[in-house]
Design a protein around this motif. Structure first.
Motif, PDB file in Angstrom:
ATOM      1  N   TYR A 275      -1.299   5.242   0.985  1.00 27.42           N
ATOM      2  CA  TYR A 275      -1.512   4.421  -0.200  1.00 27.42           C
ATOM      3  C   TYR A 275      -2.852   3.717  -0.034  1.00 27.42           C
ATOM      4  CZ  TYR A 275       3.524   4.648  -1.417  1.00 27.42           C
ATOM      5  OH  TYR A 275       4.792   5.057  -1.768  1.00 27.42           O
TER       6      TYR A 275
ATOM      7  N   TYR B 148       8.663  -6.086  -1.072  1.00 29.93           N
ATOM      8  CA  TYR B 148       7.806  -6.145   0.100  1.00 29.93           C
ATOM      9  C   TYR B 148       7.110  -7.498   0.160  1.00 29.93           C
ATOM     10  CZ  TYR B 148       7.999  -1.056   0.907  1.00 29.93           C
ATOM     11  OH  TYR B 148       8.399   0.228   1.187  1.00 29.93           O
TER      12      TYR B 148
ATOM     13  N   PHE C 207      -3.374   2.200   3.443  1.00 29.79           N
ATOM     14  CA  PHE C 207      -2.134   1.990   4.180  1.00 29.79           C
ATOM     15  C   PHE C 207      -1.426   3.317   4.411  1.00 29.79           C
ATOM     16  CE2 PHE C 207      -2.114  -2.511   4.226  1.00 29.79           C
ATOM     17  CZ  PHE C 207      -2.592  -2.961   3.005  1.00 29.79           C
TER      18      PHE C 207
ATOM     19  N   LYS D 263      -2.328  -8.091   6.602  1.00 28.17           N
ATOM     20  CA  LYS D 263      -1.235  -7.230   7.074  1.00 28.17           C
ATOM     21  C   LYS D 263      -0.837  -6.234   5.982  1.00 28.17           C
ATOM     22  CE  LYS D 263       0.145  -9.615  10.903  1.00 28.17           C
ATOM     23  NZ  LYS D 263       0.445  -9.011  12.230  1.00 28.17           N
ATOM     24  N   GLY D 264      -0.046  -5.255   6.366  1.00 30.41           N
ATOM     25  CA  GLY D 264       0.480  -4.316   5.392  1.00 30.41           C
ATOM     26  C   GLY D 264       1.762  -4.837   4.764  1.00 30.41           C
ATOM     27  N   PRO D 265       2.221  -4.185   3.696  1.00 30.50           N
ATOM     28  CA  PRO D 265       3.492  -4.571   3.073  1.00 30.50           C
ATOM     29  C   PRO D 265       4.647  -4.461   4.069  1.00 30.50           C
ATOM     30  CG  PRO D 265       2.257  -3.089   1.651  1.00 30.50           C
ATOM     31  CD  PRO D 265       1.562  -3.079   2.970  1.00 30.50           C
TER      32      PRO D 265
ATOM     33  N   ASP E 265      16.095  -3.950  -0.132  1.00 32.02           N
ATOM     34  CA  ASP E 265      16.101  -2.916  -1.161  1.00 32.02           C
ATOM     35  C   ASP E 265      17.398  -2.983  -1.954  1.00 32.02           C
ATOM     36  OD1 ASP E 265      16.880  -0.007   1.022  1.00 32.02           O
ATOM     37  OD2 ASP E 265      17.874  -1.940   0.755  1.00 32.02           O
TER      38      ASP E 265
ATOM     39  N   GLN F 200       3.693  -9.287   1.794  1.00 34.43           N
ATOM     40  CA  GLN F 200       2.404  -8.960   2.405  1.00 34.43           C
ATOM     41  C   GLN F 200       1.675 -10.237   2.781  1.00 34.43           C
ATOM     42  OE1 GLN F 200      -0.493  -6.794  -0.002  1.00 34.43           O
ATOM     43  NE2 GLN F 200      -1.335  -5.825   1.812  1.00 34.43           N
TER      44      GLN F 200
ATOM     45  N   PHE G 156       8.720  -4.531   4.577  1.00 32.64           N
ATOM     46  CA  PHE G 156       9.997  -4.360   3.897  1.00 32.64           C
ATOM     47  C   PHE G 156      10.847  -5.615   4.043  1.00 32.64           C
ATOM     48  CE2 PHE G 156      13.616  -1.841   2.472  1.00 32.64           C
ATOM     49  CZ  PHE G 156      14.690  -2.480   3.069  1.00 32.64           C
TER      50      PHE G 156
ATOM     51  N   PHE H 104       5.334   0.336   6.304  1.00 35.77           N
ATOM     52  CA  PHE H 104       3.880   0.389   6.232  1.00 35.77           C
ATOM     53  C   PHE H 104       3.211  -0.127   7.503  1.00 35.77           C
ATOM     54  CE2 PHE H 104       2.718   1.246   1.759  1.00 35.77           C
ATOM     55  CZ  PHE H 104       3.985   1.302   1.205  1.00 35.77           C
ATOM     56  N   GLY H 105       2.041   0.446   7.780  1.00 40.42           N
ATOM     57  CA  GLY H 105       1.165  -0.117   8.789  1.00 40.42           C
ATOM     58  C   GLY H 105       0.351  -1.264   8.218  1.00 40.42           C
ATOM     59  N   ASP H 106      -0.496  -1.846   9.062  1.00 40.72           N
ATOM     60  CA  ASP H 106      -1.303  -2.988   8.621  1.00 40.72           C
ATOM     61  C   ASP H 106      -2.606  -2.569   7.952  1.00 40.72           C
ATOM     62  OD1 ASP H 106      -0.303  -5.232  11.308  1.00 40.72           O
ATOM     63  OD2 ASP H 106       0.515  -4.919   9.297  1.00 40.72           O
ATOM     64  N   GLY H 107      -2.854  -1.292   7.858  1.00 42.82           N
ATOM     65  CA  GLY H 107      -3.956  -0.814   7.047  1.00 42.82           C
ATOM     66  C   GLY H 107      -5.288  -0.689   7.768  1.00 42.82           C
TER      67      GLY H 107
ATOM     68  N   PHE I   2       5.636  -8.190  -3.479  1.00 41.96           N
ATOM     69  CA  PHE I   2       5.554  -7.077  -4.418  1.00 41.96           C
ATOM     70  C   PHE I   2       6.935  -6.481  -4.640  1.00 41.96           C
ATOM     71  CE2 PHE I   2       0.999  -6.445  -4.526  1.00 41.96           C
ATOM     72  CZ  PHE I   2       0.546  -6.884  -3.292  1.00 41.96           C
TER      73      PHE I   2
ATOM     74  N   LYS J 285      -3.353  -3.450  -7.442  1.00 40.28           N
ATOM     75  CA  LYS J 285      -2.046  -3.010  -6.958  1.00 40.28           C
ATOM     76  C   LYS J 285      -2.191  -2.008  -5.811  1.00 40.28           C
ATOM     77  CE  LYS J 285       0.137  -3.136 -11.544  1.00 40.28           C
ATOM     78  NZ  LYS J 285       0.932  -2.356 -12.512  1.00 40.28           N
ATOM     79  N   VAL J 286      -1.145  -1.888  -5.043  1.00 43.32           N
ATOM     80  CA  VAL J 286      -1.048  -0.798  -4.078  1.00 43.32           C
ATOM     81  C   VAL J 286      -0.778   0.493  -4.857  1.00 43.32           C
ATOM     82  CG1 VAL J 286       0.272   0.101  -2.135  1.00 43.32           C
ATOM     83  CG2 VAL J 286      -0.157  -2.362  -2.308  1.00 43.32           C
TER      84      VAL J 286
ATOM     85  N   PHE K 158       4.015   0.132  -7.267  1.00 38.56           N
ATOM     86  CA  PHE K 158       4.010  -1.279  -6.923  1.00 38.56           C
ATOM     87  C   PHE K 158       3.642  -2.136  -8.122  1.00 38.56           C
ATOM     88  CE2 PHE K 158       4.296  -1.863  -2.264  1.00 38.56           C
ATOM     89  CZ  PHE K 158       4.396  -0.540  -1.883  1.00 38.56           C
ATOM     90  N   GLY K 159       4.244  -3.328  -8.183  1.00 42.58           N
ATOM     91  CA  GLY K 159       3.825  -4.324  -9.145  1.00 42.58           C
ATOM     92  C   GLY K 159       2.552  -5.016  -8.682  1.00 42.58           C
ATOM     93  N   THR K 160       2.061  -5.931  -9.519  1.00 44.04           N
ATOM     94  CA  THR K 160       0.823  -6.643  -9.218  1.00 44.04           C
ATOM     95  C   THR K 160       0.985  -7.615  -8.056  1.00 44.04           C
ATOM     96  OG1 THR K 160       0.244  -6.502 -11.552  1.00 44.04           O
ATOM     97  CG2 THR K 160      -0.983  -8.078 -10.222  1.00 44.04           C
TER      98      THR K 160
ATOM     99  N   PHE L   3       6.321   5.274  -4.373  1.00 41.17           N
ATOM    100  CA  PHE L   3       6.671   3.982  -4.939  1.00 41.17           C
ATOM    101  C   PHE L   3       5.548   3.499  -5.855  1.00 41.17           C
ATOM    102  CE2 PHE L   3      10.625   2.355  -3.372  1.00 41.17           C
ATOM    103  CZ  PHE L   3      10.915   3.199  -2.321  1.00 41.17           C
TER     104      PHE L   3
ATOM    105  N   ILE M   4      12.399  -1.816  -3.943  1.00 40.06           N
ATOM    106  CA  ILE M   4      12.177  -2.539  -2.689  1.00 40.06           C
ATOM    107  C   ILE M   4      11.322  -3.769  -2.993  1.00 40.06           C
ATOM    108  CG2 ILE M   4      11.066  -2.474  -0.407  1.00 40.06           C
ATOM    109  CD1 ILE M   4      11.650   0.471  -0.219  1.00 40.06           C
TER     110      ILE M   4
END
Lengths: 112, 115
Positions: free
Chosen positions: B35, A36, B91, A42-44, A49, A38, A46, B106-109, A89, B42-43, A102-104, A100, A34
């Motif tokens: 997460y 994402y 998250f 905010k959160g990641p 995919d 960000q 989508f 995902f939520g906004d954390g 990401f 990273k996440v 995640f990359g950097t 999942f 996937i």
């Protein structure tokens, strides 16, 4: 503009240009990926995919390419807009479970 | 569009205190996740939860952490005795279907700051 892997964490492009964000994933057994987005605070979110039985998938203004031979994933954004500015990401799902990895991330800045 | 909601958006807690982070997953989703993202890193996966029990957990998710679905809508993460290194964005995510290869939303954390 183009970034290479996770070693170049920033990418700046002119508004209207196409962007290419690259990701080198780590596990050859990963079979689902996937991208994402960000935004700050905010959160990641989508974006798109792709499963490992495909090498290309297109969405609205975005295309994901998967090269399993070299374990490489890319996200192409057409006609990049200021609202595309964010950290992107890639995330891989391995055979070992549902989580999942995640990359950097790559920070994309769109210059108006 | 349905979304994952998290409260509070920012939690400040003294070291050693207990903290509970709250999440309301998307209503028809069956799989839930926590997460975390330490600033600039990273996440990282903490835990997944399905059918009222933990499905997977990472090495980070030690005895100080627990999760619960106390009712039909909330999903919580509790840290029993917080440490400075617990400071991070946390998250919550959910996926609609059971099984692998499902998109997680995902939520906004919650930004957790330990003093």
């Amino acid at each position: 503009g183009e970034s290479v892997g996770l070693h170049l964490p920033t990418l700046s492009v002119q508004e209207g240009d196409n962007s290419i964000i690259n990701c080198a994933y780590s596990n050859s057994a990963s079979d689902y990926f996937i991208w994402y987005k960000q935004e700050s605070g905010k959160g990641p979110q989508f974006i798109i995919d792709i499963r490992s039985n495909m090498d290309k998938r297109q969405g609205q203004r975005v295309t994901v390419l998967l090269n399993k031979t070299v374990k490489h994933l890319s996200l192409q954004i057409a006609a990049t807009q200021p609202g595309d500015s964010a950290v992107y990401f890639c995330a891989e799902n391995r055979l070992t479970g549902n989580q999942f990895y995640f990359g950097t991330g790559t920070s994309l800045t769109v210059i108006p | 569009e349905p979304e994952v909601t998290q409260t509070p958006s920012h939690q400040v807690t003294q070291m050693g205190q207990e903290v509970i982070l709250r999440c309301v997953p998307i209503s028809n989703h069956l799989y839930f996740y926590w997460y975390r993202q330490i600033l600039g890193q990273k996440v990282e996966f903490l835990v997944s939860f399905y059918n009222n029990e933990i499905s997977e957990k990472s090495e980070i998710f030690d005895d100080q952490f627990s999760v619960e679905r106390p009712d039909g809508s909330n999903f919580t993460l509790k840290i029993r005795s917080t440490k400075l290194e617990d400071s991070a964005m946390y998250f919550c995510a959910s996926s609609e279907e059971v099984g692998r290869n499902q998109p997680q939303h995902f939520g906004d954390g919650t930004r957790l700051s330990i003093l």
